[in-house]
Write an enzyme that holds these catalytic residues in place. Structure first.
Site, PDB file in Angstrom:
ATOM      1  N   SER A 299       0.803  -0.986  -0.017  1.00  0.00           N
ATOM      2  CA  SER A 299       0.124  -0.157   0.084  1.00  0.00           C
ATOM      3  C   SER A 299       0.867   1.157  -0.321  1.00  0.00           C
ATOM      4  O   SER A 299      -0.013   2.306  -0.025  1.00  0.00           O
ATOM      5  CB  SER A 299      -1.112   0.257   1.619  1.00  0.00           C
ATOM      6  OG  SER A 299      -2.225  -0.863   1.123  1.00  0.00           O
TER       7      SER A 299
ATOM      8  N   LYS B  86      -0.124   3.705  -2.785  1.00  0.00           N
ATOM      9  CA  LYS B  86      -1.222   4.636  -2.583  1.00  0.00           C
ATOM     10  C   LYS B  86      -0.920   6.385  -3.420  1.00  0.00           C
ATOM     11  O   LYS B  86      -1.013   7.232  -2.678  1.00  0.00           O
ATOM     12  CB  LYS B  86      -1.860   4.469  -1.704  1.00  0.00           C
ATOM     13  CG  LYS B  86      -2.812   2.916  -2.182  1.00  0.00           C
ATOM     14  CD  LYS B  86      -3.331   3.282  -0.415  1.00  0.00           C
ATOM     15  CE  LYS B  86      -4.660   1.706  -0.486  1.00  0.00           C
ATOM     16  NZ  LYS B  86      -4.012   0.572  -0.624  1.00  0.00           N
TER      17      LYS B  86
ATOM     18  N   SER C 108      -6.115   3.192   4.793  1.00  0.00           N
ATOM     19  CA  SER C 108      -5.059   1.944   3.227  1.00  0.00           C
ATOM     20  C   SER C 108      -6.330   1.382   2.669  1.00  0.00           C
ATOM     21  O   SER C 108      -5.998   0.620   2.879  1.00  0.00           O
ATOM     22  CB  SER C 108      -4.355   1.420   4.304  1.00  0.00           C
ATOM     23  OG  SER C 108      -3.401   1.257   3.085  1.00  0.00           O
TER      24      SER C 108
END
Length: 442
Positions: free
Chosen positions: A67, A70, A131
């Site tokens: 993640s 991101k 997240s």
């Protein structure tokens, strides 16, 4: 009385022993830097104020970032907001694909609902704080029409940023093979995102410098979303839960955690203490506990073992090269010196291990290596490069820079000789050349 004598005797003995140690080991008073080691497969520490890399381990190894991907989605969303294409109050609804991701328990979604208007602010907070994957996809689809088109924007931005060892195949950081064939158009079913620790740190560097408002949200430990509480996976923030307090680290205000089976546990952190901001990255750690403890270790090293030090002041001159020759001037030489100070984070105990090397600009000198008068104070004649004498330097995060340099300039004016002086000089040089040629005949 005997006690006083005895205490005085012990005092004199201790003073004598210390004095003896200083004689035998005169370097005992020097500050010794403490080396850092990390269990992370790759890691990096960057001083944000200067861009200097303070530590690196396998920093160019491309690994799945999970993640931490991101961060690029966050950057593009903030860019579009700042460009006026969307704003925090822009609304969108949830597509069938984003809804299916949110409903999948293995992706720990926030439970998005369809036929509901969500604002960019709501979706962004769920992405950056919790997240969340589905809200990330919803933002990608809002901006680019589809996640596949958004991935193109991600890779274009990576190219603009010159992120080394990077590849984006989706907006979330999930492995494509976990998406049951629903991977973004233009990518492969077995593709995964890739970032090196260096490229993750560089992405974070651009994020906190270009859009510092990113920290306003990444620093939130928990918030409300759609009538539920969502928590930040960054345990180094000031959480209320007792079991998380052991991970709290003063000054941490971001940035992005990540985890997949393939990536292990990853974390890009940023923290500020005493006007110094650091970015750290750890990749491929074994657990949530380990990624935060290894991050704390890197932050301790960066904050405690480095001081911003003025190594060379403006006006500094290398002793053996204080001046350069001048032709057609009232002076035969002109002094040169550093235009600016050189101040960088230096590891304690290594302040003396730097020197300056001049890199003269040949284009401003004639074929004989002379400056041609007239010369103005402050004219640039080259650069002064900082060189580390004690092994390899880790360099700087921007554009692969490995060294720091400042302009090298003249320190005074040198007027051009008048026409009569120049004529006498030319006549004198003519006879010198004539004599040399004549003597060359014998």
């Amino acid at each position: 009385m005997n006690n006083i004598v005895r205490k005085k005797g012990w005092y004199l003995l201790i003073v004598s022993l210390v004095a003896l140690l200083l004689i035998i080991h005169p370097d005992i008073t020097k500050v010794e830097a403490k080396a850092v080691e990390t269990k992370a497969e790759s890691a990096i520490i960057v001083d944000v104020n200067t861009g200097k890399i303070l530590y690196a381990k396998n920093e160019n190894e491309a690994l799945p970032p999970a993640s931490m991907t991101k961060m690029m989605t966050e950057y593009i969303v903030l860019e579009k907001i700042n460009q006026g294409e969307i704003d925090w109050n822009t609304t969108t609804q949830i597509s069938d694909y984003a809804y299916s991701i949110s409903a999948n328990d293995s992706f720990s979604g926030v439970g998005l609902r369809q036929n509901v208007d969500y604002t960019v602010k709501e979706l962004y907070e769920a992405m950056a704080i919790n997240s969340d994957n589905a809200t990330t996809i919803a933002l990608a689809e809002l901006i680019a029409g589809s996640e596949g088109e958004f991935v193109k924007l991600m890779n274009q931005k990576a190219e603009e940023m010159k992120l080394p060892d990077s590849k984006f195949v989706n907006s979330t950081g999930l492995d494509n093979e976990s998406l049951d064939g629903n991977h973004p158009e233009g990518t492969k079913a077995d593709d995964t995102n890739l970032l090196s620790a260096r490229s993750a740190a560089l992405l974070a560097y651009y994020l906190v410098n270009d859009y510092p408002e990113v920290l306003d949200i990444s620093s939130i430990p928990e918030t409300n979303f759609d009538d539920q509480t969502i928590k930040n996976w960054n345990w180094m923030l000031p959480h209320d839960a007792t079991y998380l307090k052991q991970y709290y680290y003063e000054g941490v205000d971001g940035l992005k955690t990540g985890h997949t089976d393939l990536a292990g546990y990853t974390f890009t952190s940023t923290a500020v203490q005493k006007d110094r901001r650091l970015i750290t990255v750890v990749m491929k750690t074994a657990s949530e506990d380990e990624r935060f403890k290894e991050t704390a270790k890197l932050l301790d090293y960066g904050f405690n073992q480095f001081d911003v030090t003025e190594l060379f002041k403006a006006g500094y001159q290398v002793q053996d090269e204080p001046s350069v020759p001048v032709t057609k001037g009232k002076e035969e030489t002109v002094d040169i010196a550093l235009k600016e100070d050189i101040s960088i984070p230096i590891e304690k105990g290594k302040e003396e291990n730097y020197h300056i090397e001049y890199k003269l600009d040949e284009s401003v000198f004639n074929e004989n290596g002379e400056l041609v008068a007239p010369i103005k104070k402050g004219d640039k004649v080259g650069t002064a490069e900082l060189v580390f004498d004690d092994g390899a330097e880790f360099g700087y995060i921007l554009d692969g820079e490995n060294k720091i340099s400042v302009d090298l300039v003249t320190t005074s004016d040198v007027d051009k000789k008048n026409w009569f002086s120049l004529m006498l000089g030319a006549i004198g040089q003519f006879f010198v050349n004539l004599y040399d040629n004549f003597m060359g005949l014998f």
